[in-house]
Design an enzyme around this catalytic site. Structure first.
Site, PDB file in Angstrom:
ATOM      1  CD  GLU A   1     -64.725-112.102  -8.337  1.00 14.71           C
ATOM      2  OE1 GLU A   1     -65.051-112.195  -9.535  1.00 14.71           O
ATOM      3  OE2 GLU A   1     -64.567-111.014  -7.745  1.00 14.71           O
TER       4      GLU A   1
ATOM      5  CE1 TYR B   1     -60.050-109.985 -14.433  1.00 11.30           C
ATOM      6  CE2 TYR B   1     -59.980-111.631 -16.179  1.00 11.30           C
ATOM      7  CZ  TYR B   1     -59.405-110.577 -15.500  1.00 11.30           C
ATOM      8  OH  TYR B   1     -58.164-110.120 -15.900  1.00 11.30           O
TER       9      TYR B   1
ATOM     10  CB  CYS C   1     -69.623-105.255 -19.793  1.00  2.15           C
ATOM     11  SG  CYS C   1     -68.369-104.890 -18.575  1.00  2.15           S
TER      12      CYS C   1
HETATM   13  N1  SAH Z   1     -68.445-113.839 -14.584  1.00  7.09           N
HETATM   14  C1  SAH Z   1     -69.226-113.240 -13.551  1.00  7.09           C
HETATM   15  C2  SAH Z   1     -68.724-111.890 -13.096  1.00  7.09           C
HETATM   16  C3  SAH Z   1     -68.281-110.904 -14.159  1.00  7.09           C
HETATM   17  S1  SAH Z   1     -68.016-109.233 -13.598  1.00  7.09           S
HETATM   18  C4  SAH Z   1     -70.692-113.180 -13.945  1.00  7.09           C
HETATM   19  O1  SAH Z   1     -71.053-113.314 -15.109  1.00  7.09           O
HETATM   20  O2  SAH Z   1     -71.523-112.989 -13.050  1.00  7.09           O
HETATM   21  C5  SAH Z   1     -66.322-109.131 -13.352  1.00  7.09           C
HETATM   22  C6  SAH Z   1     -65.823-109.767 -12.078  1.00  7.09           C
HETATM   23  O3  SAH Z   1     -64.403-109.598 -12.059  1.00  7.09           O
HETATM   24  C7  SAH Z   1     -66.345-109.146 -10.788  1.00  7.09           C
HETATM   25  O4  SAH Z   1     -66.891-110.150  -9.969  1.00  7.09           O
HETATM   26  C8  SAH Z   1     -65.087-108.539 -10.131  1.00  7.09           C
HETATM   27  O5  SAH Z   1     -65.097-108.628  -8.711  1.00  7.09           O
HETATM   28  C9  SAH Z   1     -64.002-109.415 -10.709  1.00  7.09           C
HETATM   29  N2  SAH Z   1     -62.640-108.838 -10.755  1.00  7.09           N
HETATM   30  C10 SAH Z   1     -62.291-107.536 -10.938  1.00  7.09           C
HETATM   31  N3  SAH Z   1     -60.952-107.415 -10.977  1.00  7.09           N
HETATM   32  C11 SAH Z   1     -60.434-108.657 -10.820  1.00  7.09           C
HETATM   33  C12 SAH Z   1     -59.101-109.191 -10.777  1.00  7.09           C
HETATM   34  N4  SAH Z   1     -58.054-108.394 -10.924  1.00  7.09           N
HETATM   35  N5  SAH Z   1     -58.949-110.518 -10.623  1.00  7.09           N
HETATM   36  C13 SAH Z   1     -60.030-111.339 -10.483  1.00  7.09           C
HETATM   37  N6  SAH Z   1     -61.308-110.902 -10.504  1.00  7.09           N
HETATM   38  C14 SAH Z   1     -61.509-109.580 -10.669  1.00  7.09           C
END
Ligand code: SAH
Length: 387
Positions: free
Chosen positions: A265, A244, A340
Site C-alpha cells: 500500500e 492496494y 470500483c
Molecule cells: N483494499 C483496501 C483498499 C482499497 S482502495 C480495502 O478494501 O479497504 C485503494 C487503495 O490503493 C487505497 O488505500 C490507496 O491509498 C491505495 N493506492 C493508490 N495508489 C497506489 C499505488 N500506486 N500503490 C499502492 N497503493 C496505492
C-alpha cells in the site's frame, strides 16, 4: 416486493445519486446492463449482490462549509462540478448520526466564534467537516478542517459538542491552508480521545485513522470481501499478494487461510493502521510493505518470487500496464481483481488477457453504492490449464 421509493430534493444539484427516485430493482438491472454491455455479453456475470436496506449506509461523511450572500452559514455538498455549497441537513445515503453532528457543529459555530472559510473572499477558518463512524462499535471521529491553527475557543466547543453526542470518541483538527480541492491538509493533531476509531469487519478489528482508506459501506464490504475470498480458494500452502491494501483489510481476512500474505500500500497512514490491525488481531503471517504497488510487483517478478494468489483492489484510476505485465511474469494460479470503476477494470483486463495465459472464471458485481451510478466488481481469473 412493496418498495417505498424515496426521492431527494437535491437530486439535480448535488449530482451524486444519479439513480435516486428509481425502484431499487431497476437500479440494479441498469447496473447489470452497463456491465454486460461493457463486456459485450462475452463473460459470465453473476447478478449483482444487493443491499437489504439501501439507505443511510455511508460510514464516512464529508460536508463543506460556506456562507451565503445574506451571511447565513451553510453546510452541505457542492453543486455538481462547482464549489458552490447547497445546504443539506440530511442525506438519504449518510449515517443519520453523522449528519446530526454536522448540523450541531453548524449551530455551535457563532457561540464559539469559529468563522467559516469563504473561498470567494479567501477568509475564515472552518472549511470542511469529516465524520467517520463505526456501525459495530459506535465509535465516531470528527475532523475539523481549518485554514489555520487559530481556533482559540476549541476546548469549550469540544466539550459542548461531545456533551451533545456521546458517541464521539475522537476529534481531530486538520490544517488545510492550500488552494485545493483536496479535503484534508498534511498537518493534523488530536484534540479529544484517540487519533482513530475501531470497526469490526468479518470478525476482525480494524483501526481507521482520518486519512486511511476504508470502505464506506461496511455492510456490503463484508459481502464483497467474502466473495473475493470464496473465489480466491486460498489454501495453507499459498503465498498471497494483497495489492492496494489500504488498512490491510483483505490481507488480514485472507491470512487465516494462507501460509503468508504480503500486503502492499502506498499511503503511510494506512500502512501504520494495517500494522496495528495485525497486532490487535494477533495475526503474524502477514507482512506490510509501504510502496507503490507497481514498483513492488516489478521487484517480486524480477526476483522470481513464488506468489500463488494475487488479490488486487486499485483506486478508481485502475492499475498500470506494468503491474499487469508483472502479474503475467509472476504467474499466480489465481488473480482476484476488485474494482470500483468498471472502465479501468475492462482496460486493465483487455491488456492482460492479450497474453492469453489466463481466463476470466466469473465476474461478481456488488452494490456498494446504492442510488449512485457506481458499481463495485470482483473479477476472478485463473491460469489456463495448458500454461
Ligand atoms: N483494499 C483496501 C483498499 C482499497 S482502495 C480495502 O478494501 O479497504 C485503494 C487503495 O490503493 C487505497 O488505500 C490507496 O491509498 C491505495 N493506492 C493508490 N495508489 C497506489 C499505488 N500506486 N500503490 C499502492 N497503493 C496505492
Amino acid at each position: 416486493m412493496n418498495e417505498i421509493i424515496k426521492t431527494c430534493p437535491f437530486k439535480n444539484r448535488c449530482g451524486s445519486c444519479k439513480y435516486i427516485g428509481e425502484s431499487y430493482k431497476s437500479q440494479l438491472d441498469r447496473k447489470m446492463k452497463g456491465l454486460r454491455d461493457l463486456f459485450l455479453n462475452k463473460q459470465k456475470i453473476n447478478y449483482i449482490i444487493s443491499m437489504d436496506n439501501p439507505y443511510n449506509y455511508r460510514n464516512k461523511i464529508h460536508m463543506a462549509f460556506d456562507i451565503d450572500k445574506n451571511g447565513n452559514i451553510l453546510s452541505g455538498q457542492y453543486i455538481e462540478s462547482t464549489h458552490k455549497v447547497i445546504k443539506i441537513d440530511s442525506c438519504l445515503l449518510d449515517d443519520s448520526l453523522a449528519d446530526k453532528i454536522i448540523v450541531d457543529i453548524r449551530n455551535l459555530l457563532p457561540k464559539y466564534n469559529l468563522s467559516v472559510y469563504s473561498e470567494y473572499k479567501d477568509r475564515g477558518l472552518l472549511r470542511h467537516v469529516l465524520i467517520k463512524r463505526s456501525f459495530t462499535t459506535n465509535e465516531t471521529m470528527v475532523v475539523l478542517v481549518l485554514t489555520a491553527n487559530k481556533f482559540t475557543n476549541k476546548d469549550a466547543f469540544i466539550k459542548e459538542l461531545v456533551s451533545l453526542n456521546k458517541e464521539i470518541t475522537s476529534i481531530i483538527i486538520n490544517i488545510n491552508d492550500k488552494f485545493t480541492s483536496m479535503v484534508l491538509g498534511d498537518h493534523e493533531y488530536t484534540v479529544y480521545g484517540n487519533s482513530y476509531i475501531t470497526d469490526v469487519l468479518c470478525g476482525l478489528k480494524f483501526r481507521i485513522s482520518s486519512k486511511s482508506f476504508y470502505q464506506v459501506n461496511p455492510v456490503q464490504a463484508e459481502k464483497l470481501y467474502n466473495k473475493a475470498l470464496e473465489f480466491a480458494k486460498i489454501t495453507k500452502d499459498d503465498i498471497v499478494l494483497d495489492a492496494y491494501s489500504g488498512t490491510g483489510t483483505i490481507g488480514l481476512i485472507a491470512s487465516k487461510y494462507a501460509k503468508h500474505v504480503l500486503s502492499v500500500e502506498l499511503n503511510k497512514d494506512a500502512v501504520k493502521d494495517a500494522i496495528e490491525n495485525a497486532k490487535n488481531n494477533k495475526i503474524k503471517n502477514i507482512t506490510f510493505i509501504q510502496a507503490d504497488a507497481t514498483k513492488y510487483i516489478n521487484k517480486l517478478a524480477f526476483e522470481k518470487e513464488d506468489i500463488d494468489v494475487v488479490i488486487m483492489d486499485p483506486p478508481r484510476t485502475g492499475s498500470t500496464k506494468e503491474f499487469m505485465y508483472s502479474l503475467y511474469k509472476l504467474l499466480p494460479k489465481r488473480i482476484i481483481y476488485i474494482s470500483c470503476n468498471k472502465e479501468t477494470l475492462k482496460r486493465d483486463l483487455d491488456y492482460f488477457l492479450k497474453f492469453d495465459k489466463y481466463k476470466i472464471d466469473v465476474i461478481q458485481p456488488v452494490d456498494m453504492f446504492p442510488h449512485t451510478e457506481h458499481i463495485e466488481t470482483v473479477c476472478a481469473l485463473s491460469l489456463k490449464k495448458s500454461s
